[in-house]
Design an enzyme around this catalytic site. Sequence first.
Site, PDB file in Angstrom:
ATOM      1  N   TYR A  24       0.866  -1.187   0.000  1.00  0.00           N
ATOM      2  CA  TYR A  24       0.000   0.000   0.000  1.00  0.00           C
ATOM      3  C   TYR A  24       0.901   1.236   0.000  1.00  0.00           C
ATOM      4  O   TYR A  24       1.502   1.572   1.017  1.00  0.00           O
ATOM      5  CB  TYR A  24      -0.909  -0.032   1.236  1.00  0.00           C
ATOM      6  N   LYS A  65      -1.158  -1.221  -4.246  1.00  0.00           N
ATOM      7  CA  LYS A  65      -2.288  -0.271  -4.251  1.00  0.00           C
ATOM      8  C   LYS A  65      -1.621   1.093  -4.325  1.00  0.00           C
ATOM      9  O   LYS A  65      -0.951   1.531  -3.390  1.00  0.00           O
ATOM     10  CB  LYS A  65      -3.106  -0.411  -2.974  1.00  0.00           C
ATOM     11  N   THR A  86      -1.761   4.808  -4.485  1.00  0.00           N
ATOM     12  CA  THR A  86      -2.491   6.052  -4.237  1.00  0.00           C
ATOM     13  C   THR A  86      -1.501   7.195  -4.397  1.00  0.00           C
ATOM     14  O   THR A  86      -0.876   7.641  -3.422  1.00  0.00           O
ATOM     15  CB  THR A  86      -3.138   6.062  -2.843  1.00  0.00           C
ATOM     16  N   GLY A 143      -5.486   4.149  -6.518  1.00  0.00           N
ATOM     17  CA  GLY A 143      -6.212   4.597  -5.326  1.00  0.00           C
ATOM     18  C   GLY A 143      -6.627   6.052  -5.284  1.00  0.00           C
ATOM     19  O   GLY A 143      -7.055   6.536  -4.236  1.00  0.00           O
ATOM     20  N   GLU A 177     -10.337  10.427  -8.197  1.00  0.00           N
ATOM     21  CA  GLU A 177     -10.554  11.557  -9.105  1.00  0.00           C
ATOM     22  C   GLU A 177      -9.637  11.506 -10.327  1.00  0.00           C
ATOM     23  O   GLU A 177      -9.781  12.301 -11.253  1.00  0.00           O
ATOM     24  CB  GLU A 177     -10.416  12.897  -8.354  1.00  0.00           C
TER      25      GLU A 177
HETATM   26  O1  NGF Z   1      -8.671   8.624   1.556  1.00  0.00           O
HETATM   27  C1  NGF Z   1      -7.640   8.654   0.909  1.00  0.00           C
HETATM   28  C2  NGF Z   1      -6.506   9.466   1.410  1.00  0.00           C
HETATM   29  N1  NGF Z   1      -7.473   8.036  -0.232  1.00  0.00           N
HETATM   30  C3  NGF Z   1      -8.520   7.170  -0.777  1.00  0.00           C
HETATM   31  C4  NGF Z   1      -7.973   5.792  -1.000  1.00  0.00           C
HETATM   32  O2  NGF Z   1      -6.794   5.783  -1.745  1.00  0.00           O
HETATM   33  C5  NGF Z   1      -7.727   5.218   0.396  1.00  0.00           C
HETATM   34  C6  NGF Z   1      -9.110   7.736  -2.023  1.00  0.00           C
HETATM   35  O3  NGF Z   1     -10.173   6.917  -2.387  1.00  0.00           O
HETATM   36  C7  NGF Z   1      -7.967   3.826   0.498  1.00  0.00           C
HETATM   37  O4  NGF Z   1      -8.193   3.163  -0.459  1.00  0.00           O
HETATM   38  C8  NGF Z   1      -7.873   3.243   1.839  1.00  0.00           C
HETATM   39  O5  NGF Z   1      -6.783   2.917   2.253  1.00  0.00           O
HETATM   40  O6  NGF Z   1      -8.882   3.131   2.526  1.00  0.00           O
HETATM   41  C9  NGF Z   1      -9.611   9.173  -1.781  1.00  0.00           C
HETATM   42  O7  NGF Z   1     -10.434   9.218  -0.651  1.00  0.00           O
HETATM   43  C10 NGF Z   1     -10.368   9.698  -2.974  1.00  0.00           C
HETATM   44  O8  NGF Z   1      -9.566   9.598  -4.113  1.00  0.00           O
HETATM   45  C11 NGF Z   1     -10.804  11.149  -2.737  1.00  0.00           C
HETATM   46  O9  NGF Z   1      -9.678  11.997  -2.703  1.00  0.00           O
HETATM   47  O10 NGF Z   1      -5.698   9.902   0.407  1.00  0.00           O
END
Ligand code: NGF
Length: 291
Positions: free
Chosen positions: A135, A163, A165, A187, A190
């Site tokens: 992650y 994953k 992000t 992840g 947007e």
């Molecule tokens: O909430 C975050 C913080 N990122 C999430 C996601 O990457 C987190 C993303 O969906 C996730 O998957 C987890 O570990 O639970 C964002 O909320 C979304 O793109 C809106 O910005 O970065």
Amino acid sequence: MTKKLYSALLTSFNADGSLNEKGTREIVRHNIDVNHIDGLYVGGSTGENFMLQTATKKRIFEIVKDEAGDDCDLIAQVGSIDLQESKELANYVVNDLGYKTISAVTPFYYNFSFPEIKYYYDEIVKDVDANLIVYSIPALTGVSLSLDNFAKLFENPKIIGVKYTNADFFLLERLRNRFPDKKILFGTDEMLLPALSLGVDGAIGSTYNVNAARAQSEIKAFEAGDMKKALDIQHQTNDLISAILNNGLYQTIKLLLQDMGVAAGYTKEPMHKPTPEMESVAHDIYNKYLK
Ligand code: NGF
């Protein structure tokens, strides 16, 4: 749809911060029965996992497995800067609960060296019969992995993907090119469309708890080569995500779920409870984008 969509599972908490088990089960059911999601990422940022005690983390993994059964794929995020806790959780989810895939956030806060990070991952998977997804979320952890770092982590055959992000699309392209057989789950909701165009295997995100149908349509349009439609959907999605982010990310997703009849509960302190104004904005967002 060959690319997979996972919701990063929210946890429902009571007003006093205790786990709302019934509400958490409702969020799982909503994702399976209404969102028709391919899988759930359990114990991630969205689950508010890093604010929880070990026993609560275990209970969440347990009730999610009990509720979801084999209805969708489950990935358990067991990472923690307490390596012993990570190993205990990995052992618990795999051996006691039957999860087949685990994930672990890069260890954060202490500026660990790369050899220490590699040691952490190898230790977590060493004694469990499961695959692991790294992650990587540099904006929250401060830990950036290079292409060569990923290559070293991926030398362990049990480490099957990432994953991702991150908004670094150059690194994403390099990863896809160098590791065609590793799983890349994107992840940042947007930015889903550019990630699809770089060949990710799917996506994991918080907003799919409420916006899965749009994401699924976008993926289908992308796979059918209808880029105009895919981009139109991403524009609609990003109007929604901007509104959610401006009103408080996790509080607003929980309020939106409540408008859908799901007892998503509160966020955990020190995250604050929604103000009446946030509640009113969330209703407007629901009516405008999700009804
Ligand atoms: O909430 C975050 C913080 N990122 C999430 C996601 O990457 C987190 C993303 O969906 C996730 O998957 C987890 O570990 O639970 C964002 O909320 C979304 O793109 C809106 O910005 O970065």
